[in-house]
Write a protein that holds these residues in place. Structure first.
Motif, PDB file in Angstrom:
ATOM      1  N   LEU A 142       0.438 -39.834   3.423  1.00  0.00           N
ATOM      2  CA  LEU A 142       1.005 -40.128   4.953  1.00  0.00           C
ATOM      3  C   LEU A 142       2.485 -39.631   4.834  1.00  0.00           C
ATOM      4  O   LEU A 142       3.117 -39.374   5.941  1.00  0.00           O
ATOM      5  N   ALA A 143       3.105 -39.566   3.623  1.00  0.00           N
ATOM      6  CA  ALA A 143       4.582 -39.032   3.596  1.00  0.00           C
ATOM      7  C   ALA A 143       4.545 -37.528   3.929  1.00  0.00           C
ATOM      8  O   ALA A 143       5.580 -37.244   4.116  1.00  0.00           O
ATOM      9  N   LEU A 144       3.497 -36.929   3.771  1.00  0.00           N
ATOM     10  CA  LEU A 144       3.554 -35.354   3.560  1.00  0.00           C
ATOM     11  C   LEU A 144       3.155 -35.294   5.368  1.00  0.00           C
ATOM     12  O   LEU A 144       2.835 -36.134   6.059  1.00  0.00           O
ATOM     13  N   GLY A 145       3.283 -33.894   5.757  1.00  0.00           N
ATOM     14  CA  GLY A 145       2.671 -33.577   7.058  1.00  0.00           C
ATOM     15  C   GLY A 145       2.823 -32.129   7.152  1.00  0.00           C
ATOM     16  O   GLY A 145       3.681 -31.353   7.122  1.00  0.00           O
ATOM     17  N   SER A 146       1.575 -31.516   7.777  1.00  0.00           N
ATOM     18  CA  SER A 146       1.490 -30.385   8.264  1.00  0.00           C
ATOM     19  C   SER A 146       2.236 -30.017   9.648  1.00  0.00           C
ATOM     20  O   SER A 146       2.684 -30.919  10.138  1.00  0.00           O
ATOM     21  N   ASP A 147       2.117 -28.927  10.168  1.00  0.00           N
ATOM     22  CA  ASP A 147       2.760 -28.826  11.452  1.00  0.00           C
ATOM     23  C   ASP A 147       2.173 -29.511  12.682  1.00  0.00           C
ATOM     24  O   ASP A 147       2.792 -30.264  13.387  1.00  0.00           O
ATOM     25  N   ARG A 148       0.726 -29.735  12.665  1.00  0.00           N
ATOM     26  CA  ARG A 148       0.234 -30.249  13.762  1.00  0.00           C
ATOM     27  C   ARG A 148       0.444 -31.701  13.692  1.00  0.00           C
ATOM     28  O   ARG A 148       0.657 -32.433  14.353  1.00  0.00           O
ATOM     29  N   VAL A 149       0.384 -32.481  12.292  1.00  0.00           N
ATOM     30  CA  VAL A 149       0.742 -33.881  11.984  1.00  0.00           C
ATOM     31  C   VAL A 149       2.079 -34.317  12.331  1.00  0.00           C
ATOM     32  O   VAL A 149       2.127 -35.269  12.850  1.00  0.00           O
ATOM     33  N   LEU A 150       2.940 -33.333  12.089  1.00  0.00           N
ATOM     34  CA  LEU A 150       4.388 -33.690  12.323  1.00  0.00           C
ATOM     35  C   LEU A 150       4.696 -33.737  14.006  1.00  0.00           C
ATOM     36  O   LEU A 150       5.484 -34.332  14.346  1.00  0.00           O
ATOM     37  N   LYS A 151       4.208 -32.799  14.678  1.00  0.00           N
ATOM     38  CA  LYS A 151       4.036 -32.747  16.061  1.00  0.00           C
ATOM     39  C   LYS A 151       3.682 -33.954  16.579  1.00  0.00           C
ATOM     40  O   LYS A 151       4.213 -34.671  17.514  1.00  0.00           O
ATOM     41  N   ASP A 152       2.271 -34.428  16.120  1.00  0.00           N
ATOM     42  CA  ASP A 152       1.745 -35.704  16.797  1.00  0.00           C
ATOM     43  C   ASP A 152       2.910 -36.939  16.414  1.00  0.00           C
ATOM     44  O   ASP A 152       2.844 -37.849  17.487  1.00  0.00           O
ATOM     45  N   GLN A 153       3.593 -36.853  15.271  1.00  0.00           N
ATOM     46  CA  GLN A 153       4.260 -37.961  15.067  1.00  0.00           C
ATOM     47  C   GLN A 153       5.700 -37.930  15.616  1.00  0.00           C
ATOM     48  O   GLN A 153       6.542 -38.990  15.946  1.00  0.00           O
ATOM     49  N   GLY A 394     -13.159 -36.230  -9.548  1.00  0.00           N
ATOM     50  CA  GLY A 394     -12.165 -36.920  -8.847  1.00  0.00           C
ATOM     51  C   GLY A 394     -10.911 -36.229  -8.790  1.00  0.00           C
ATOM     52  O   GLY A 394     -10.354 -36.035  -7.847  1.00  0.00           O
ATOM     53  N   ALA A 395     -10.084 -36.341  -9.911  1.00  0.00           N
ATOM     54  CA  ALA A 395      -8.880 -35.841 -10.035  1.00  0.00           C
ATOM     55  C   ALA A 395      -8.806 -34.590  -9.733  1.00  0.00           C
ATOM     56  O   ALA A 395      -7.709 -34.264  -9.042  1.00  0.00           O
ATOM     57  N   GLY A 396      -9.699 -33.455  -9.851  1.00  0.00           N
ATOM     58  CA  GLY A 396      -9.482 -32.080  -9.481  1.00  0.00           C
ATOM     59  C   GLY A 396      -9.527 -31.875  -8.001  1.00  0.00           C
ATOM     60  O   GLY A 396      -8.566 -31.294  -7.474  1.00  0.00           O
ATOM     61  N   VAL A 397     -10.271 -32.676  -7.370  1.00  0.00           N
ATOM     62  CA  VAL A 397     -10.622 -32.365  -5.974  1.00  0.00           C
ATOM     63  C   VAL A 397      -9.151 -33.226  -5.267  1.00  0.00           C
ATOM     64  O   VAL A 397      -8.620 -32.816  -4.425  1.00  0.00           O
ATOM     65  N   LEU A 398      -8.998 -34.259  -5.674  1.00  0.00           N
ATOM     66  CA  LEU A 398      -7.819 -35.153  -5.058  1.00  0.00           C
ATOM     67  C   LEU A 398      -6.456 -34.293  -5.490  1.00  0.00           C
ATOM     68  O   LEU A 398      -5.623 -34.212  -4.658  1.00  0.00           O
ATOM     69  N   GLY A 399      -6.176 -33.612  -6.465  1.00  0.00           N
ATOM     70  CA  GLY A 399      -4.905 -32.780  -6.917  1.00  0.00           C
ATOM     71  C   GLY A 399      -5.091 -31.519  -6.108  1.00  0.00           C
ATOM     72  O   GLY A 399      -3.987 -31.244  -5.625  1.00  0.00           O
ATOM     73  N   ALA A 400      -6.219 -30.938  -5.647  1.00  0.00           N
ATOM     74  CA  ALA A 400      -6.331 -29.692  -4.789  1.00  0.00           C
ATOM     75  C   ALA A 400      -5.771 -30.042  -3.704  1.00  0.00           C
ATOM     76  O   ALA A 400      -5.158 -29.451  -2.894  1.00  0.00           O
ATOM     77  N   LEU A 401      -6.436 -31.109  -2.897  1.00  0.00           N
ATOM     78  CA  LEU A 401      -6.073 -31.708  -1.783  1.00  0.00           C
ATOM     79  C   LEU A 401      -4.635 -31.958  -1.635  1.00  0.00           C
ATOM     80  O   LEU A 401      -3.864 -31.665  -0.613  1.00  0.00           O
ATOM     81  N   LEU A 402      -3.741 -32.586  -2.555  1.00  0.00           N
ATOM     82  CA  LEU A 402      -2.512 -33.057  -2.445  1.00  0.00           C
ATOM     83  C   LEU A 402      -1.798 -31.590  -2.602  1.00  0.00           C
ATOM     84  O   LEU A 402      -0.633 -31.691  -2.001  1.00  0.00           O
ATOM     85  N   ALA A 403      -2.157 -30.790  -3.403  1.00  0.00           N
ATOM     86  CA  ALA A 403      -1.359 -29.670  -3.646  1.00  0.00           C
ATOM     87  C   ALA A 403      -1.396 -28.496  -2.397  1.00  0.00           C
ATOM     88  O   ALA A 403      -0.541 -28.095  -1.721  1.00  0.00           O
ATOM     89  N   THR A 404      -2.532 -28.662  -1.537  1.00  0.00           N
ATOM     90  CA  THR A 404      -2.792 -28.051  -0.172  1.00  0.00           C
ATOM     91  C   THR A 404      -1.909 -28.536   0.800  1.00  0.00           C
ATOM     92  O   THR A 404      -1.028 -27.925   1.498  1.00  0.00           O
ATOM     93  N   MET A 405      -1.752 -29.892   0.811  1.00  0.00           N
ATOM     94  CA  MET A 405      -0.761 -30.894   1.687  1.00  0.00           C
ATOM     95  C   MET A 405       0.712 -30.493   1.340  1.00  0.00           C
ATOM     96  O   MET A 405       1.365 -30.314   2.422  1.00  0.00           O
TER      97      MET A 405
END
Length: 534
Positions: A142-153, A394-405
């Motif tokens: 939740l500390a991260l944020g894409s363009d859409r997420v940050l606009k909403d916040q 699990g670690a691979g998918v979680l790591g890939a998701l965090l890297a994307t974010m």
């Protein structure tokens, strides 16, 4: 929560009691989460100080409402120009604008405070219902944020920033009341009702989360709700929703807030496939923080299917736990509520034509989805804790998701921030030019007008003209009458826009092709010697 039975704190299977002398270690998750929260907060403060996200006339409308509240001139129930979506943001910003005058930065500061409240509520909720270290992971996401997420916040559009902390607080309160919060119990039920009422007045996108939080209360404390506690809850609900109720009790048929909100689903029919693509393949990753500014690439849309599958798995795990054991029932109900809240929101959104027609901008209707980040990540966390091959998966998918974010967050800073700063400089130059040339009344397009009204502190009054040079959508109608009474209002249009071309043609027909014109960035400022339009 503080007076819940001691066993409540140890309900989660992966929460291990601290060993004797290990009190310092027990504090570590909270400290790490606090550090991540400070990072997320400072990041957002730096962004708004750098004029990101770009301001627009809808945000300026909230700013104008805040100025009116601060001056005691008007106390709007709804966003100007419509009969739904409350004005909590305007009331929160009013004291700051009363002290500092019109400022987008001051207008956005309460939104950062709401974000801090959201993180606090989420940490308390996740650490209670799942585990402390899993809560750290959630706060990190939740500390991260894409363009859409940050606009909403961070954009004061009304509704999107405050519904997240409200939804988290409703579920947290429901859990606390369910597991035996004994002191001030009546206050707890009344506060739950108050927050629910305020939230439903503010924006109905929170309705799925109000529903699932209420479901937890009914399932765990149904008997209490049938008595005095239910009366306290209803009293709080009535107080919170009082502005909404006051309007709707006297609204004409079809003009009530619910009918108007549901009418947002009206419009040209959009094929189901297009609504699913826009609502799920774009809406879910947009709201979850894995898309770049203004675009959601095909490889990022793949995450939509993964996140949707994780929500379903999380719901199934909660249902299985409820069916196999009566122990820690409230905890599993809350886990189920988090998954169902997201799934119900997605279903409601995909019913709207906007999901297929304007998925990039309409993704804001999934603004409450970050509350369900724990449900999205919980199946992966379980795999990581199992060890062996499941841990690697699990670690691979979680790591890939965090890297994307992380990439999406960096892209915001690299590309969107410079553009937002340039736009803010251009807006300041425009207002300064209007003041220097003595302009006090003008016509402009919708996305220009209220920005000028707000940034000038209403010392310059702008009314909206459409592309056909006819009166447009003035959200605050008094502006139209003020400009209509002016002797020779100016005109401001984006260069080479349809309205700009029609005004030039009108000047030629009137025989005033050489009317004084100034160019400020992308704008043409016309200063005619006499009134041009009736």
């Amino acid at each position: 929560m503080q007076n819940a039975p001691a066993s409540v704190a140890l309900e989660s299977a992966d929460v291990v009691p601290p060993r004797p002398g290990g009190y310092r270690w027990a504090l570590r998750p909270a400290l790490v989460a606090a550090a991540l929260g400070v990072f997320g907060t400072l990041f957002r403060l730096v962004l708004i100080a750098a004029d990101y996200p770009r301001a627009d006339s809808d945000e300026a409308t909230i700013g104008l409402a805040a100025l009116h509240v601060a001056a005691g001139e008007n106390f709007p129930i709804f966003f100007y120009g419509q009969h739904y979506m409350g004005t909590i943001q305007a009331y929160l910003a009013a004291p700051l604008l009363a002290l500092g005058g019109p400022s987008t930065l001051l207008l956005r500061l309460p939104l950062v405070l709401l974000y801090v409240g959201f993180l606090v509520a989420m940490y308390r909720l996740v650490s209670s219902v799942y585990s402390a270290w899993f809560a750290v992971l959630v706060i990190g996401v939740l500390a991260l944020g894409s363009d859409r997420v940050l606009k909403d916040q961070l954009i004061a559009h009304g509704g999107t920033a405050e519904v997240k902390p409200a939804a988290a607080l409703l579920i947290l309160l429901a859990y606390a009341l369910a597991v035996g919060w004994r002191r001030y119990r009546a206050v707890g039920f009344a506060v739950w009702g108050l927050v629910a009422g305020l939230s439903l007045w503010d924006h109905l996108v929170i309705a799925p989360y109000v529903l699932v939080a209420a479901g937890v209360l009914v399932a765990c404390r149904g008997r209490e709700l049938a008595g005095r506690m239910g009366a306290y809850l209803l009293a709080g609900l009535a107080v919170g929703a009082a502005p909404l109720l006051a309007y709707n009790l006297r609204a004409q048929p079809g003009q009530d807030s619910l009918s108007i909100f549901l009418s947002q689903n009206d419009g040209p029919p959009v094929p189901l496939v297009e609504r699913l693509v826009g609502g799920v393949l774009m809406g879910v990753p947009l709201s979850s923080g894995v898309c770049d500014p203004g675009v959601c690439r095909p490889w990022q849309r793949v995450w939509a299917l993964a996140l949707l599958a994780l929500l379903v798995v999380s719901a199934v795990l909660a249902v299985r736990a409820l069916r196999t054991t009566e122990e820690a029932r409230a905890r599993h109900l809350v886990r189920l509520a988090l998954a169902l809240g997201a799934l119900l929101s997605i279903v409601a959104y995909t019913r709207s034509p906007a999901a297929g027609m304007t998925p990039m901008e309409s993704g804001r209707y999934l603004c409450v989805l970050p509350v369900s980040v724990p449900a999205m990540l919980w199946p992966l966390w379980r795999l990581v804790r199992r060890g062996g091959v499941p841990r690697k998966i699990g670690a691979g998918v979680l790591g890939a998701l965090l890297a994307t974010m992380v990439v999406a967050t960096v892209m915001v800073v690299a590309s969107a921030v410079p553009d937002a700063r340039a736009d803010a400089r251009e807006q300041r130059q425009l207002v300064d030019t209007l003041r220097e040339t003595g302009v006090r009344h003008l016509y402009a397009g919708y996305w220009t007008c209220n920005r000028i009204n707000f940034d000038s502190g209403e010392t310059i009054t702008c009314a909206v003209l459409g592309d056909n040079l006819r009166p447009g959508f003035d959200r605050y109608r008094p502006y139209r009458a003020v400009v209509a009474a002016a002797d020779r209002p100016a005109f401001v249009f984006v260069a080479d826009s349809p309205a700009d071309g029609r005004l030039r043609a009108h000047l030629r027909r009137r025989g005033v092709p050489d009317a004084p014109t100034r160019t400020v960035g992308k704008y043409h400022v016309y200063l005619p010697p006499a009134r041009l339009l009736p």
